[in-house]
Enzyme design. Structure first.
Site, PDB file in Angstrom:
ATOM      1  N   ASP A  17      46.583  39.869  34.779  1.00 30.06           N
ATOM      2  CA  ASP A  17      48.047  39.786  34.758  1.00 30.06           C
ATOM      3  C   ASP A  17      48.684  41.062  34.190  1.00 30.06           C
ATOM      4  O   ASP A  17      48.050  41.835  33.478  1.00 30.06           O
ATOM      5  CB  ASP A  17      48.499  38.618  33.867  1.00 30.06           C
ATOM      6  N   HIS A 166      44.046  40.540  31.422  1.00 27.92           N
ATOM      7  CA  HIS A 166      45.221  41.385  31.568  1.00 27.92           C
ATOM      8  C   HIS A 166      44.830  42.822  31.912  1.00 27.92           C
ATOM      9  O   HIS A 166      43.874  43.350  31.355  1.00 27.92           O
ATOM     10  CB  HIS A 166      46.057  41.365  30.282  1.00 27.92           C
TER      11      HIS A 166
END
Length: 207
Positions: A17, A166
């Site tokens: 992400d 991430h």
């Protein structure tokens, strides 16, 4: 609302992400996945595309390598606090930015913070998008250290597992450094790495 893939298949989907980003550059994640001979899914924040991948070259490389791109909204808000019109704008602006860069329109999106309700899920579905959550969470956003990220992913790994890691939103060297051991250990345990479109049995129609 998808938390995992089929539990009768020994598959893992690596998903990331909050990019594109510069610390480290997103292309480092793309190249590392290619070096490891696996694919992943990158959920992108729309407003960051023009700054960190202005020509779309990195995103086009993702797709050429077999990675998938998902929508992570335009500004990364808690979507449950917005009106339906604002929610629609967050999703449609991001899809348009990705489409402009690549010719590809995402059909997957992930709500920031995992904040979700049935009305938002329905709104996204009406826009042609499946809502993707996760069931493997090393909390790498908190910078727990590479060893901790590796240990958590390996502990929580399961058939149909979807990681939430991430590639943006902060320094992500720990996450990048964790990938070789995660991949090696899970391959040794018989897992196959797929992107989320493959895991969910969807069909790419953009090429």
């Amino acid at each position: 609302l998808v938390y995992h893939g089929p539990t009768d298949k020994r598959q893992i989907a690596l998903s990331f992400d909050d990019g594109p980003w510069s610390d480290p550059p997103t292309i480092d994640f793309v190249n590392e996945l290619k070096r490891l001979d696996v694919t992943g899914t990158f959920f992108e924040i729309g407003e960051q595309i023009s700054e960190f991948d202005p020509t779309g070259a990195v995103e086009r490389t993702m797709l050429a390598d077999g990675d998938m791109i998902g929508n992570h909204t335009w500004t990364h808000p808690d979507m449950t606090t917005l009106s339906p019109a604002q929610q629609t704008t967050e999703l449609e602006q991001t899809n348009e930015a990705i489409r402009h860069a690549t010719g590809f329109t995402p059909c997957l999106w992930r709500p920031p913070y995992g904040a979700m309700n049935p009305a938002l899920e329905s709104l996204a579905r009406n826009l042609g998008m499946l809502t993707i959550d996760w069931n493997i969470d090393p909390r790498d956003w908190a910078l727990p250290g590479t060893a901790s990220i590796v240990a958590t992913v390996l502990k929580e790994a399961q058939n149909g597992g979807i990681t939430e890691m991430h590639f943006g939103g902060g320094p992500r060297e720990e996450t990048l450094a964790a990938l070789p051991q995660i991949v090696a250990d899970l391959k040794a345990r018989g897992y196959r790495f797929v992107n989320l479109v493959q895991m969910l049995g969807l069909r790419e129609i953009w090429r």
